[in-house]
Design an enzyme around this catalytic site. Structure first.
Site, PDB file in Angstrom:
ATOM      1  N   ASP A 108       0.858  -1.180   0.000  1.00  0.00           N
ATOM      2  CA  ASP A 108       0.000   0.000   0.000  1.00  0.00           C
ATOM      3  C   ASP A 108       0.897   1.234   0.000  1.00  0.00           C
ATOM      4  O   ASP A 108       1.803   1.326   0.829  1.00  0.00           O
ATOM      5  CB  ASP A 108      -0.852  -0.015   1.285  1.00  0.00           C
ATOM      6  N   ASP A 209      -3.188   4.502  -2.204  1.00  0.00           N
ATOM      7  CA  ASP A 209      -4.276   4.998  -1.377  1.00  0.00           C
ATOM      8  C   ASP A 209      -4.784   6.356  -1.868  1.00  0.00           C
ATOM      9  O   ASP A 209      -3.976   7.259  -2.130  1.00  0.00           O
ATOM     10  CB  ASP A 209      -3.741   5.139   0.060  1.00  0.00           C
ATOM     11  N   GLU A 266      -6.446   3.652  -5.793  1.00  0.00           N
ATOM     12  CA  GLU A 266      -7.765   3.804  -5.165  1.00  0.00           C
ATOM     13  C   GLU A 266      -8.234   5.207  -5.510  1.00  0.00           C
ATOM     14  O   GLU A 266      -7.572   6.187  -5.169  1.00  0.00           O
ATOM     15  CB  GLU A 266      -7.650   3.637  -3.650  1.00  0.00           C
ATOM     16  N   HIS A 340     -10.888  -3.872   3.150  1.00  0.00           N
ATOM     17  CA  HIS A 340     -10.828  -3.572   4.585  1.00  0.00           C
ATOM     18  C   HIS A 340     -11.704  -2.390   4.993  1.00  0.00           C
ATOM     19  O   HIS A 340     -11.786  -2.085   6.180  1.00  0.00           O
ATOM     20  CB  HIS A 340      -9.370  -3.284   4.959  1.00  0.00           C
ATOM     21  N   ASP A 341     -12.316  -1.693   4.025  1.00  0.00           N
ATOM     22  CA  ASP A 341     -13.180  -0.549   4.340  1.00  0.00           C
ATOM     23  C   ASP A 341     -14.653  -0.876   4.165  1.00  0.00           C
ATOM     24  O   ASP A 341     -15.506   0.006   4.324  1.00  0.00           O
ATOM     25  CB  ASP A 341     -12.866   0.627   3.399  1.00  0.00           C
TER      26      ASP A 341
END
Ligand code: NOJ
Length: 578
Positions: A108, A209, A266, A340-341
């Site tokens: 990430d 991210d 993302e 994970h969100d």
């Protein structure tokens, strides 16, 4: 076309287009040292499990040193490993062992913001003439207030006042996550240096991210006030800003193009049109992006935390728009149900009713994995894990969940029951509960006290159980992954939606000159009967995969049980003579 020719053409396709990515949330994956927190040694111990599943790439959520205000998305040192997770030696070992086993690793990259504990920020807030001040985004107060009405993603204003310099700094997320100033060339250089540091170790790429937020509108305009919101829409003017493509092209030129890697951005607030700018292979930016359109289908008047259920026709519209749009513009899709969100897909898009849970999980897997793009599996999805329900808000850990609870109960007066109901459906902790390895204490995740409680249904839903049951969701996912590796049409076939308005089943085709893949999934608990399109009826075909005992071939109709899914491969007439 012969199979050999099709396979030769497949060799020309970049590896990341033929891969399946497995996302690991390191804190929750496996705890090797008994401190209650998952770690890098834990991942090393479980590599063979991932090899058995058959995935190609592992994406690790942030593993860098961090005060953990946002579970690693607040980085205080990009060159060190978070001590809770291990050491650099552990990371080197993980990378080497993963590579030995044929698994790639992507990390990430969190460079829209740092932690407020990063040495750059600590310096930046000391004085306006400090060399690091301009690494962040500072504005003078306007009428003694924040410079605009932007709200932070985790509640409250996106601006925090720093008395020492008499200015506000911008943080689109928590106040402990100050946004970096990408306008400053020196900042960009530092970022490229840290990227090279990891790439030179041999990692295989980055998940970037909120990369669509790095360039801000220099006018910093107020955002429109949305009903029930104290602040303007928090990304107004911040997403897909005027220089974002310039920055990514520069990053590509300086760093990415020098390595054989994959990149996935993302990109909140990104339409198909915008996404094609990031991913068009001629533009040299990113390989693919994560959009959020399907994640927004069950947003209600208070946004994400709502009890609204998605409509299947809307889901089909979204997927179809992206399938068709990206193919038309030399782009490439990333395919995901969860991360994970997000909530667990079987609860959100299927059902966690015990009777149908496994069928629903397999059906959802079929619909996603048979689309064009690179599929991402979030840890536990291959077990058909469900959302978790904890009785008290105190059992939740996530900063977003806690701030929504406070906002709903204290500002919006919606009541604790309603707040908890939405948390059960949408909290990020639904995804973050420890991976259930077995039915033993703490789901076999740790011998210590887990940092977050395991999902209470771990005695039924766990890895040991799944590996014992030949009919488990795990083995079905294994087959889906294998299909991507062995059937070129899964990578190359053109997508076509059938029955767009049908609210019960999702049926689409993947087509090449010689073959048609017919993919269908029943999103209801009632049996369904589907007519084949007339041009397929009568063509030679064979069953490729199904989550029930389906006929080996089909002629006119396909009968689906509750949450049934089936895929048939048809050979077009023209190929029969060969
Ligand atoms: C997106 C990440 O996926 C999320 O977990 C995080 O809170 C924000 N970006 C801020 O970094």
């Amino acid at each position: 076309m012969t199979l050999e020719l099709a396979m030769m053409m497949m060799n020309e396709i970049p590896w990341w287009k033929k891969s399946v990515v497995y996302q690991i949330y390191p804190k929750s994956f496996y705890d090797a040292n008994g401190d209650g927190i998952g770690d890098l040694q834990g991942i090393i111990q479980k590599l063979d499990y991932l090899v058995e599943l058959g995935v190609d790439v592992l994406w690790l959520n942030p593993i860098y040193r961090s005060p953990q205000v946002d579970n690693g998305y607040d980085i205080s040192n990009y060159h060190e490993i978070e001590p809770e997770l291990g050491t650099m030696a552990d990371f080197n070992e993980l990378l080497a062992k993963a590579h030995e086993k044929g698994l790639k690793i992507i990390l990430d990259l969190v460079v829209n913001h740092t932690s407020d504990q990063h040495p750059w920020f600590k310096q930046a807030k000391q004085a306006k003439n400090n060399a690091y001040h301009d690494y962040y985004i500072w504005k003078k107060p306007v009428k003694q207030q924040a410079p605009n009405n932007w709200g932070s993603s985790f509640g409250g204003s996106a601006w925090t006042y720093e008395a020492e310099v008499a200015e506000y700094y911008l943080h689109l997320f928590a106040k402990e996550q100050p946004d970096l100033n990408w306008e400053n060339e020196q900042v960009r250089r530092e970022i490229y240096t840290l990227m090279r540091f990891w790439l030179d170790k041999g990692i295989d790429g980055f998940r970037m991210d909120v990369i669509s937020l790095i360039s801000k509108d220099p006018a910093y305009p107020d955002g429109p006030i949305i009903q029930n919101k104290q602040y303007g829409s928090y990304y107004a003017g911040a997403a897909n800003g005027p220089r974002v493509h310039e920055y990514l092209q520069e990053m590509n030129r300086e760093v990415l193009s020098h390595y054989e890697i994959m990149t996935v951005g993302e990109t909140p607030h990104t339409t198909v049109e915008e996404a094609t700018k990031y991913t068009d292979e001629h533009k040299h930016e990113l390989n693919m992006v994560f959009h959020f359109d399907h994640m927004h289908l069950d947003y209600g008047e208070n946004g994400k935390f709502s009890t609204k259920r998605f409509a299947l026709s809307a889901l089909k519209r979204v997927f179809t728009k992206w399938q068709v749009g990206m193919a038309q513009h030399n782009g490439w899709n990333s395919l995901y149900w969860s991360n994970h969100d997000q909530a667990r897909p079987v609860t959100r898009f299927g059902t966690d009713q015990q009777e149908y849970r496994q069928a629903a999980a397999k059906m959802l897997g079929t619909i996603l994995h048979m689309q064009q793009g690179t599929p991402y599996i979030f840890e536990g999805e291959e077990l058909g894990m469900t959302n978790a329900r904890f009785n008290s808000i105190d059992d939740y850990n996530d900063i977003e969940t806690k701030s929504v609870y406070k906002d709903f109960t204290e500002n919006k007066h919606l009541g604790s029951d309603y707040a908890m109901e939405t948390i059960y459906l949408k909290s990020r902790d639904n995804a973050r509960t420890p991976m259930p390895w077995s039915a033993t204490k703490n789901a076999g995740f740790t011998t210590g006290k887990p940092w977050l409680l395991p999902n209470p249904n771990y005695p039924q839903i766990n890895v040991e159980q799944a590996l014992r049951d030949p009919d488990s969701v795990f083995y079905y996912y294994q087959q889906l992954i294998k299909l991507r590796h062995t059937l070129p049409i899964v990578t190359t076939g053109k997508y076509r939606l059938l029955h767009p308005q049908d609210e019960r089943n999702y049926t689409f085709l993947r087509e090449t000159a010689e073959q048609v893949l017919f993919v269908t999934g029943n999103f209801t608990a009632q049996a369904e009967q589907l007519e084949l399109p007339t041009f397929l009826a009568g063509l030679e075909n064979k069953l490729i995969i199904s989550n029930f005992t389906a006929p080996q071939s089909t002629s006119k109709t396909v009968n689906l049980p509750a949450y049934g899914a089936a895929v048939y491969l048809f050979t077009k007439e023209c190929d029969k003579s060969r």
